[in-house]
Scaffold this active site. Structure first.
Site, PDB file in Angstrom:
ATOM      1  N   SER A 120      11.896   2.614   7.313  1.00  0.00           N
ATOM      2  CA  SER A 120      11.551   1.206   7.433  1.00  0.00           C
ATOM      3  C   SER A 120      12.322   0.627   8.601  1.00  0.00           C
ATOM      4  CB  SER A 120      11.906   0.455   6.148  1.00  0.00           C
ATOM      5  OG  SER A 120      11.716  -0.943   6.293  1.00  0.00           O
ATOM      6  N   LYS A 131      -6.183   3.180   6.309  1.00  0.00           N
ATOM      7  CA  LYS A 131      -7.389   2.611   6.887  1.00  0.00           C
ATOM      8  C   LYS A 131      -7.176   1.142   7.238  1.00  0.00           C
ATOM      9  CE  LYS A 131      -8.422   1.913   2.219  1.00  0.00           C
ATOM     10  NZ  LYS A 131      -7.001   1.625   2.225  1.00  0.00           N
ATOM     11  N   ILE A 148       0.838  -1.208   0.000  1.00  0.00           N
ATOM     12  CA  ILE A 148       0.000   0.000   0.000  1.00  0.00           C
ATOM     13  C   ILE A 148       0.867   1.251   0.000  1.00  0.00           C
ATOM     14  CG2 ILE A 148      -0.273   0.078   2.522  1.00  0.00           C
ATOM     15  CD1 ILE A 148      -2.858   1.088  -0.209  1.00  0.00           C
ATOM     16  N   ALA A 149       2.033   1.196   0.651  1.00  0.00           N
ATOM     17  CA  ALA A 149       2.955   2.335   0.625  1.00  0.00           C
ATOM     18  C   ALA A 149       3.432   2.607  -0.793  1.00  0.00           C
ATOM     19  CB  ALA A 149       4.140   2.067   1.546  1.00  0.00           C
TER      20      ALA A 149
END
Length: 330
Positions: free
Chosen positions: A38, A99, A18-19
């Site tokens: 990270s 989310k 998602i990043a």
């Protein structure tokens, strides 16, 4: 092509799938991605090289302490959202939280209270709320074109990995259809009707204990009803219909992405067709919304106010209570 000029400098916390998706849209639309952090130096370096990010950090703590960063996007698994949002807020950074906003409503309330106390913007990355077709749908509903809105029908169904070790199936990582997929139609229902007066839910589960399919029926004080189906083990149409007393809006699959819709009157005639001009994945609109809040010195976007973010988490908690779903550590 860059379509946006922004002033804030973004830091990306975590380097998973998602990043990558969000950062790709940010960079493609002229949003300044200044840093990445990270837990592994190698992962941060690879991510930075891919997107041309100048500041590279081998820990989340280093990232949030970076003086060149104004806002942090949090892309870690669900159980860590509140912890990492708190870390970023305490470092004086605005925050966009992937989310679901937190693992439960208690965590959500704590993060929101901290942001308000610090005078910092915190926003859930429910990117659908900020897409052009959803903006047009709000305008149509506000104009009363389909009368009083009475019903929502929406599904979010994907055939995803059945590997027990996959994050989606790992209960300790908040895995399951509800928080990964169900958040979309449940948030959509909230945008239309607010908090439900009654909640019914049923689910089927994977051997790991994570929910594989979950269906909900919400009834509201107005008498309106919303039904949702979310599943990680089957691929469905991913469409949604908003139905009113004088017509309906049929949103094409995939309804929560940049897509098209039709407005149909009570006689079945199409009175408007809307087609979205694709602009990457569309995940940059939420970042623009956050930057606009900062520029205005405001903490709440009317498209997704803080109080509603908490209310959605309360609804998700109530759904979990209905199906007996508890995450480790709760």
């Amino acid at each position: 092509m860059n379509t946006t000029t922004t002033s804030l400098r973004w830091g990306i916390l975590a380097t998973g799938g998602i990043a990558h998706a969000v950062t790709s849209d940010l960079v493609a639309n002229g949003i300044t991605v200044q840093a990445v952090g990270s837990r592994r130096a190698e992962s941060a370096a690879q991510f930075a090289a891919e997107f041309g990010i100048p500041n590279v950090h081998a820990s989340y703590e280093e990232l949030v302490a970076d003086p060149d960063v104004d806002v942090i996007y949090i892309a870690t698994p669900h159980p860590f959202h509140a912890e990492h949002a708190t870390m970023a807020l305490n470092a004086g950074k605005h925050v966009l939280v992937e989310k679901p906003f937190a693992l439960n409503a208690e965590e959500a309330r704590e993060v929101v209270a901290l942001a308000e106390a610090q005078g910092l913007v915190v926003l859930e990355a429910m990117w659908t709320r900020f897409l052009p077709h959803m903006q047009r749908i709000r305008e149509i509903l506000d104009a009363g074109t389909i009368g009083e809105v009475r019903t929502l029908i929406a599904d979010h169904t994907q055939k995803l990995s059945d590997d027990p070790a996959h994050r989606l199936n790992a209960l300790e990582l908040g895995g399951g259809a509800l928080l990964d997929l169900g958040i979309y139609p449940i948030s959509f229902a909230s945008s239309l009707f607010g908090q439900p007066e009654s909640i019914q839910a049923t689910a089927s589960f994977r051997p790991t204990g994570a929910d594989a399919q979950i269906a909900t029926t919400f009834r509201y004080a107005s008498g309106a009803i919303a039904t949702t189906l979310s599943a990680s083990d089957v691929q469905g149409p991913n469409r949604a219909s908003v139905i009113g007393t004088n017509g309906r809006i049929d949103i094409d699959g995939v309804w929560y992405t940049q897509t098209s819709f039709r407005v149909v009157d009570a006689a079945g005639a199409v009175i408007e067709e809307f087609t979205t001009e694709q602009n990457g994945g569309g995940k940059h609109y939420q970042a623009v919304a956050l930057e606009e809040l900062v520029a205005r010195g405001e903490l709440n976007d009317p498209r997704l106010p803080l109080s509603e973010i908490v209310q959605i988490m309360e609804t998700l908690d109530a759904v979990r209570a209905e199906i007996g779903l508890v995450y480790p550590g709760e």
